[in-house]
Motif scaffolding. Structure first.
Motif, mmCIF file in Angstrom:
data_model
loop_
_atom_site.group_PDB
_atom_site.id
_atom_site.type_symbol
_atom_site.label_atom_id
_atom_site.label_comp_id
_atom_site.label_asym_id
_atom_site.label_seq_id
_atom_site.Cartn_x
_atom_site.Cartn_y
_atom_site.Cartn_z
ATOM 1 N N UNK A 89 0.834 -1.204 0.000
ATOM 2 C CA UNK A 89 0.000 0.000 0.000
ATOM 3 C C UNK A 89 0.867 1.251 0.000
ATOM 4 N N UNK A 90 1.974 1.229 0.736
ATOM 5 C CA UNK A 90 2.886 2.379 0.717
ATOM 6 C C UNK A 90 3.461 2.587 -0.685
ATOM 7 N N UNK A 91 3.750 1.467 -1.380
ATOM 8 C CA UNK A 91 4.251 1.605 -2.749
ATOM 9 C C UNK A 91 3.196 2.242 -3.633
ATOM 10 N N UNK A 133 0.933 4.379 -2.761
ATOM 11 C CA UNK A 133 0.945 5.823 -2.484
ATOM 12 C C UNK A 133 2.135 6.467 -3.187
#
Lengths: 264, 203
Positions: free
Chosen positions: B14-16, B18
């Motif tokens: 999920x951070x990727x 973003x």
């Protein structure tokens, strides 16, 4: 602000759509390399021809391809101008003040623009005709042999599919947060660079918090459904290699040979 | 696969996502060459590196650049920019968290990020001089002399590749590192208290 084409897949039943994603990936890999072999009108003509046939066969409306190109067109123009202005080869064509345009520069600029366009059209074609899930499946299988040397290919592919799946969701979320913060008087679109940088913080904090929350829920849901890694995993969709896939590989090899023979 | 590692895997994904979103809105700064883009896509990776460990940060950098290439393609067709972004971002995370992990508080993070800014600027200056710049020139089809001539019209101190790198790339990376520090530190202090429940107990 968010004119990025995400989830650009255009559903269809054309022959390009039905090709095996693995073959498409291999072909694009080959294409990106062999494009650099082209160095005269005939070879660049072949490259253009190949790209046009690809577009026509995919039956994707041209405006979708144009959307993919829009972001890159300025860079192509920039490169073209750079080449035209600073290459001093061949006959002098035009000379106005400090601007000198040479024939070699014009042709060189044209060739490089064609090369960039061809590479981008073909890579866009992949994402237009293949679902992101198929692409990651394809990559996972193609990189499969690397599992032998203990590289976590399966985990990497899993992360890629989750990312791809959540990009539109998080984009929506970002827009929602932006609206919520604007309603509170925050301004993202104007102001000095310093103010804009400051405005990013109240946008990112809720985004991160929600992403971590989502991660927790998703991990729980995956475990509840019995996910336990790569070992003994079965697939919903199994990729099948058919005649047309072999045909594409042969076409790619022929194109390579043609470019090698015809280049000067 | 135990529960924390699956949770971590999903969080990294999920951070990727973003990071890809942020990278897609990158804008070039007017005073630098077009390929030096200011983007804040290192922030999610940095946050990941701080909260989940440097390996997670590096992984986010890799995923980000991979996905960016997959979705938006690259300037040159061949991912030179993505590759140098990956190297710069990873070095930044490794250097930044190396300082941070000793004390794990805001001030150690600030020291870490300042160190990382200087460290990455120096390394990337050399990398640009020897590797990145020549490969851009190769793939975009201009010679380094042309780029120098063009840069000279903006900043007349530039008269060779080395001065181009020193006057354009070095200040760019310093500026980028500073902006990253200014944004990341407040985000970190706001997130840290909220994410106590998420971040698995330190092993």
């Amino acid at each position: 602000m968010f004119n990025i084409i995400i989830g650009q897949y255009v559903p269809g039943q054309s022959i390009i759509h039905r090709l095996d994603p693995r073959v498409k990936l291999i072909s694009i890999f080959i294409f990106v390399i062999i494009v650099f072999l082209a160095n005269n009108w005939i070879t660049y003509g072949l490259v253009v021809l190949f790209s046009i046939i690809g577009i026509l066969l995919s039956k994707v409306p041209f405006r979708f391809i144009y959307r993919g190109l829009r972001a890159i067109i300025i860079i192509i123009i920039f490169t073209f101008i750079l080449n035209v202005l600073f290459t001093k080869q061949g006959d002098l064509l035009i000379s106005i003040g400090w601007i000198h345009i040479y024939k070699g520069g014009l042709i060189g600029g044209l060739f490089i623009s064609i090369r960039l366009l061809a590479i981008i059209v073909i890579t866009t074609l992949l994402t237009l005709t293949t679902t992101p899930i198929d692409i990651t499946d394809g990559i996972e299988i193609l990189l499969g042999p690397l599992k032998k040397i203990k590289l976590p290919i399966h985990e990497f592919a899993l992360m890629m599919s989750i990312s791809l799946r959540f990009i539109p969701t998080l984009l929506e979320e970002t827009e929602k947060i932006m609206k919520a913060q604007s309603a509170r008087g925050s301004d993202f679109a104007s102001g000095s660079v310093k103010q804009r940088i400051k405005a990013i913080i109240p946008l990112l904090v809720p985004l991160f918090v929600s992403a971590f929350k989502r991660a927790e829920e998703l991990a729980m849901a995956m475990e509840a459904r019995g996910y336990r890694g790569d070992e003994g995993r079965t697939r919903l969709r199994v990729l099948k290699w058919t005649g047309k896939d072999t045909a594409l590989i042969i076409i790619m090899l022929m194109l390579t040979v043609a470019l090698v023979v015809l280049r000067t | 696969m135990n529960q924390t590692s699956l949770k971590k895997t999903v969080a990294i994904s999920l951070l990727s996502a973003i990071a890809v979103l942020i990278q897609a809105i990158a804008f070039p700064l007017p005073i630098f060459p077009a390929f030096l883009q200011m983007d804040f896509s290192d922030i999610p990776a940095l946050i990941g590196g701080i909260l989940l460990g440097p390996a997670a940060g590096v992984l986010i950098e890799a995923l980000k650049n991979f996905l960016h290439y997959l979705i938006l393609g690259s300037l040159t067709g061949v991912p030179v920019g993505e590759f140098s972004n990956f190297i710069a971002g990873s070095l930044f995370i490794i250097a930044g968290t190396w300082f941070y992990k000793k004390k794990k508080n805001a001030s150690s993070l600030i020291y870490g990020l300042i160190f990382a800014t200087i460290f990455v600027s120096v390394i990337m200056t050399f990398a640009n001089y020897f590797i990145i710049f020549p490969s851009y020139a190769l793939f975009l089809g201009f010679t380094t002399d042309q780029a120098i001539a063009m840069s000279q019209s903006i900043n007349h101190k530039i008269h060779s590749l080395f001065t181009l790198v020193v006057f354009a790339v070095l200040p760019f990376n310093l500026l980028k590192g500073m902006v990253l520090t200014i944004i990341t530190v407040p985000i970190y202090s706001k997130l840290k208290s909220r994410l106590k429940t998420f971040v698995p107990a330190e092993k």
